[in-house]
Scaffold this motif. Structure first.
Motif, PDB file in Angstrom:
ATOM      1  N   SER A  46       0.776  -1.208   0.011  1.00  0.00           N
ATOM      2  CA  SER A  46      -0.130   0.287  -0.037  1.00  0.00           C
ATOM      3  C   SER A  46       1.089   1.451  -0.060  1.00  0.00           C
ATOM      4  O   SER A  46       0.400   2.374  -0.333  1.00  0.00           O
ATOM      5  N   ASN A  47       2.233   1.266   0.246  1.00  0.00           N
ATOM      6  CA  ASN A  47       3.020   2.377   0.188  1.00  0.00           C
ATOM      7  C   ASN A  47       3.645   2.612  -0.930  1.00  0.00           C
ATOM      8  O   ASN A  47       4.598   3.341  -1.060  1.00  0.00           O
ATOM      9  N   GLY A  48       3.269   1.923  -2.089  1.00  0.00           N
ATOM     10  CA  GLY A  48       3.876   1.949  -3.529  1.00  0.00           C
ATOM     11  C   GLY A  48       5.077   1.262  -3.767  1.00  0.00           C
ATOM     12  O   GLY A  48       5.649   1.281  -4.732  1.00  0.00           O
ATOM     13  N   ILE A  49       5.473   0.161  -3.161  1.00  0.00           N
ATOM     14  CA  ILE A  49       6.381  -0.722  -3.450  1.00  0.00           C
ATOM     15  C   ILE A  49       5.905  -2.027  -4.129  1.00  0.00           C
ATOM     16  O   ILE A  49       4.998  -2.563  -4.027  1.00  0.00           O
ATOM     17  N   ASP A  50       6.491  -2.135  -5.459  1.00  0.00           N
ATOM     18  CA  ASP A  50       6.051  -3.064  -6.529  1.00  0.00           C
ATOM     19  C   ASP A  50       7.309  -3.875  -6.848  1.00  0.00           C
ATOM     20  O   ASP A  50       8.365  -3.285  -7.364  1.00  0.00           O
ATOM     21  N   ALA A  51       7.203  -5.110  -6.760  1.00  0.00           N
ATOM     22  CA  ALA A  51       8.252  -5.998  -7.206  1.00  0.00           C
ATOM     23  C   ALA A  51       7.887  -7.378  -7.866  1.00  0.00           C
ATOM     24  O   ALA A  51       6.833  -7.774  -7.617  1.00  0.00           O
ATOM     25  N   GLN A  52       8.793  -7.792  -8.915  1.00  0.00           N
ATOM     26  CA  GLN A  52       8.422  -8.931  -9.701  1.00  0.00           C
ATOM     27  C   GLN A  52       9.403  -9.542 -10.039  1.00  0.00           C
ATOM     28  O   GLN A  52      10.540  -9.093 -10.467  1.00  0.00           O
ATOM     29  N   GLY A  63      13.794  -9.472 -13.171  1.00  0.00           N
ATOM     30  CA  GLY A  63      12.784  -8.882 -12.421  1.00  0.00           C
ATOM     31  C   GLY A  63      13.166  -7.358 -12.279  1.00  0.00           C
ATOM     32  O   GLY A  63      13.897  -6.748 -12.991  1.00  0.00           O
ATOM     33  N   SER A  64      12.199  -6.862 -11.584  1.00  0.00           N
ATOM     34  CA  SER A  64      12.059  -5.103 -11.473  1.00  0.00           C
ATOM     35  C   SER A  64      11.659  -5.134  -9.814  1.00  0.00           C
ATOM     36  O   SER A  64      10.655  -5.787  -9.381  1.00  0.00           O
ATOM     37  N   VAL A  65      11.693  -3.988  -9.490  1.00  0.00           N
ATOM     38  CA  VAL A  65      11.197  -3.363  -8.254  1.00  0.00           C
ATOM     39  C   VAL A  65      11.153  -1.941  -8.559  1.00  0.00           C
ATOM     40  O   VAL A  65      12.015  -1.088  -9.028  1.00  0.00           O
ATOM     41  N   SER A  66      10.082  -1.292  -7.955  1.00  0.00           N
ATOM     42  CA  SER A  66       9.826   0.215  -7.978  1.00  0.00           C
ATOM     43  C   SER A  66       9.511   0.516  -6.598  1.00  0.00           C
ATOM     44  O   SER A  66       8.522   0.064  -5.916  1.00  0.00           O
ATOM     45  N   TYR A  67       9.839   1.650  -6.186  1.00  0.00           N
ATOM     46  CA  TYR A  67       9.367   2.426  -4.753  1.00  0.00           C
ATOM     47  C   TYR A  67       9.734   3.625  -4.981  1.00  0.00           C
ATOM     48  O   TYR A  67      10.522   4.378  -5.892  1.00  0.00           O
ATOM     49  N   GLY A  72      11.434  11.141  -1.838  1.00  0.00           N
ATOM     50  CA  GLY A  72      10.360  10.908  -2.821  1.00  0.00           C
ATOM     51  C   GLY A  72      10.638  10.689  -4.191  1.00  0.00           C
ATOM     52  O   GLY A  72       9.844  10.655  -5.097  1.00  0.00           O
ATOM     53  N   THR A  73      11.998  10.644  -4.482  1.00  0.00           N
ATOM     54  CA  THR A  73      12.356  10.242  -5.845  1.00  0.00           C
ATOM     55  C   THR A  73      11.843   8.898  -6.148  1.00  0.00           C
ATOM     56  O   THR A  73      12.040   7.956  -5.634  1.00  0.00           O
ATOM     57  N   PRO A  74      11.213   9.002  -7.550  1.00  0.00           N
ATOM     58  CA  PRO A  74      10.662   7.343  -7.644  1.00  0.00           C
ATOM     59  C   PRO A  74      11.973   6.463  -8.135  1.00  0.00           C
ATOM     60  O   PRO A  74      12.812   6.998  -8.976  1.00  0.00           O
ATOM     61  N   ILE A  75      12.070   5.361  -7.718  1.00  0.00           N
ATOM     62  CA  ILE A  75      13.245   4.627  -8.102  1.00  0.00           C
ATOM     63  C   ILE A  75      12.465   3.338  -8.729  1.00  0.00           C
ATOM     64  O   ILE A  75      11.662   2.646  -8.265  1.00  0.00           O
ATOM     65  N   GLN A  76      13.126   3.132 -10.027  1.00  0.00           N
ATOM     66  CA  GLN A  76      12.673   1.822 -10.869  1.00  0.00           C
ATOM     67  C   GLN A  76      13.998   1.131 -11.120  1.00  0.00           C
ATOM     68  O   GLN A  76      14.798   1.755 -11.684  1.00  0.00           O
ATOM     69  N   LEU A  77      13.982  -0.138 -10.704  1.00  0.00           N
ATOM     70  CA  LEU A  77      15.290  -0.787 -10.833  1.00  0.00           C
ATOM     71  C   LEU A  77      14.839  -2.309 -11.653  1.00  0.00           C
ATOM     72  O   LEU A  77      13.863  -2.947 -11.251  1.00  0.00           O
ATOM     73  N   GLN A  78      15.496  -2.530 -12.689  1.00  0.00           N
ATOM     74  CA  GLN A  78      15.130  -3.706 -13.307  1.00  0.00           C
ATOM     75  C   GLN A  78      16.550  -4.485 -13.450  1.00  0.00           C
ATOM     76  O   GLN A  78      17.507  -3.823 -13.383  1.00  0.00           O
ATOM     77  N   TYR A  79      16.595  -5.835 -13.291  1.00  0.00           N
ATOM     78  CA  TYR A  79      17.693  -6.430 -13.436  1.00  0.00           C
ATOM     79  C   TYR A  79      17.738  -7.868 -13.940  1.00  0.00           C
ATOM     80  O   TYR A  79      16.632  -8.469 -14.203  1.00  0.00           O
ATOM     81  N   THR A  80      18.870  -8.419 -14.359  1.00  0.00           N
ATOM     82  CA  THR A  80      18.807  -9.938 -15.069  1.00  0.00           C
ATOM     83  C   THR A  80      20.036 -10.436 -14.091  1.00  0.00           C
ATOM     84  O   THR A  80      21.061  -9.833 -13.974  1.00  0.00           O
ATOM     85  N   ALA A  81      19.754 -11.791 -13.769  1.00  0.00           N
ATOM     86  CA  ALA A  81      20.949 -12.493 -13.163  1.00  0.00           C
ATOM     87  C   ALA A  81      21.301 -13.766 -14.041  1.00  0.00           C
ATOM     88  O   ALA A  81      20.248 -14.506 -14.222  1.00  0.00           O
ATOM     89  N   ASP A  82      22.257 -14.131 -14.459  1.00  0.00           N
ATOM     90  CA  ASP A  82      22.396 -15.417 -15.262  1.00  0.00           C
ATOM     91  C   ASP A  82      24.035 -15.597 -15.377  1.00  0.00           C
ATOM     92  O   ASP A  82      24.783 -15.319 -14.464  1.00  0.00           O
ATOM     93  N   GLU A  83      24.112 -16.244 -16.147  1.00  0.00           N
ATOM     94  CA  GLU A  83      25.629 -16.479 -16.422  1.00  0.00           C
ATOM     95  C   GLU A  83      26.529 -15.284 -16.553  1.00  0.00           C
ATOM     96  O   GLU A  83      27.824 -15.784 -16.299  1.00  0.00           O
ATOM     97  N   ASN A  84      26.104 -14.259 -16.890  1.00  0.00           N
ATOM     98  CA  ASN A  84      26.994 -13.246 -17.281  1.00  0.00           C
ATOM     99  C   ASN A  84      27.121 -12.357 -15.871  1.00  0.00           C
ATOM    100  O   ASN A  84      27.555 -11.368 -15.894  1.00  0.00           O
ATOM    101  N   GLY A  85      26.527 -12.862 -14.868  1.00  0.00           N
ATOM    102  CA  GLY A  85      26.348 -12.183 -13.675  1.00  0.00           C
ATOM    103  C   GLY A  85      25.145 -11.440 -13.355  1.00  0.00           C
ATOM    104  O   GLY A  85      24.068 -11.409 -13.935  1.00  0.00           O
ATOM    105  N   TYR A  86      25.177 -10.311 -12.165  1.00  0.00           N
ATOM    106  CA  TYR A  86      24.124  -9.518 -11.853  1.00  0.00           C
ATOM    107  C   TYR A  86      24.177  -8.283 -12.700  1.00  0.00           C
ATOM    108  O   TYR A  86      25.378  -7.778 -12.513  1.00  0.00           O
ATOM    109  N   ARG A  87      23.150  -7.828 -13.335  1.00  0.00           N
ATOM    110  CA  ARG A  87      23.206  -6.557 -14.287  1.00  0.00           C
ATOM    111  C   ARG A  87      21.969  -5.685 -14.050  1.00  0.00           C
ATOM    112  O   ARG A  87      20.847  -5.733 -14.591  1.00  0.00           O
TER     113      ARG A  87
END
Length: 122
Positions: A46-52, A63-67, A72-87
């Motif tokens: 309810s406080n605006g955190i969304d993740a998947q 995946g991604s996360v936003s909060y 008050g700055t909106p943060i949107q993070l997308q990521y991939t983790a695989d054989e090439n590491g966490y990006r």
């Protein structure tokens, strides 16, 4: 006097907002695990955190996360983790400074003038 009132007001707003964070509730939740090892999950609060996230256990994940940051700055993070590491990617993440021109010129020179190996006699 006005500056003091403004600072106190901002402090009170921040304190109230922090109190609201402690009262956050889960508004959505989904979790799937399949027999082949693939999975996906998602949640929101309810406080605006969304993740998947989705992926294959131990192999890869996307995946991604936003909060909202404390300021008050909106943060949107997308990521991939695989054989090439966490990006991770996101506008809020720091970026390296640009490569200076003299380094770029030196690299171009080195590429244009490869070192020739010298054979030593035994």
């Amino acid at each position: 006097m006005i500056k003091t009132a403004l600072i106190i007001s901002l402090f009170l707003v921040a304190a109230i907002r922090a109190a609201d964070e402690s009262q956050a509730e889960t508004t959505k939740y989904r979790n799937e695990i399949k027999p082949d090892g693939s999975y996906s999950w998602e949640y929101g609060t309810s406080n605006g955190i969304d993740a998947q996230e989705s992926g294959v256990g131990g192999v890869q994940a996307t995946g991604s996360v936003s909060y909202a940051a404390p300021d008050g700055t909106p943060i949107q993070l997308q990521y991939t983790a695989d054989e090439n590491g966490y990006r991770p990617t996101g506008a809020h993440l720091p970026t390296p400074p640009p490569i200076p021109d003299y380094i770029l010129k030196a690299l171009a020179y080195i590429e244009a003038h490869p070192f020739q190996r010298i054979q030593l006699k035994k």
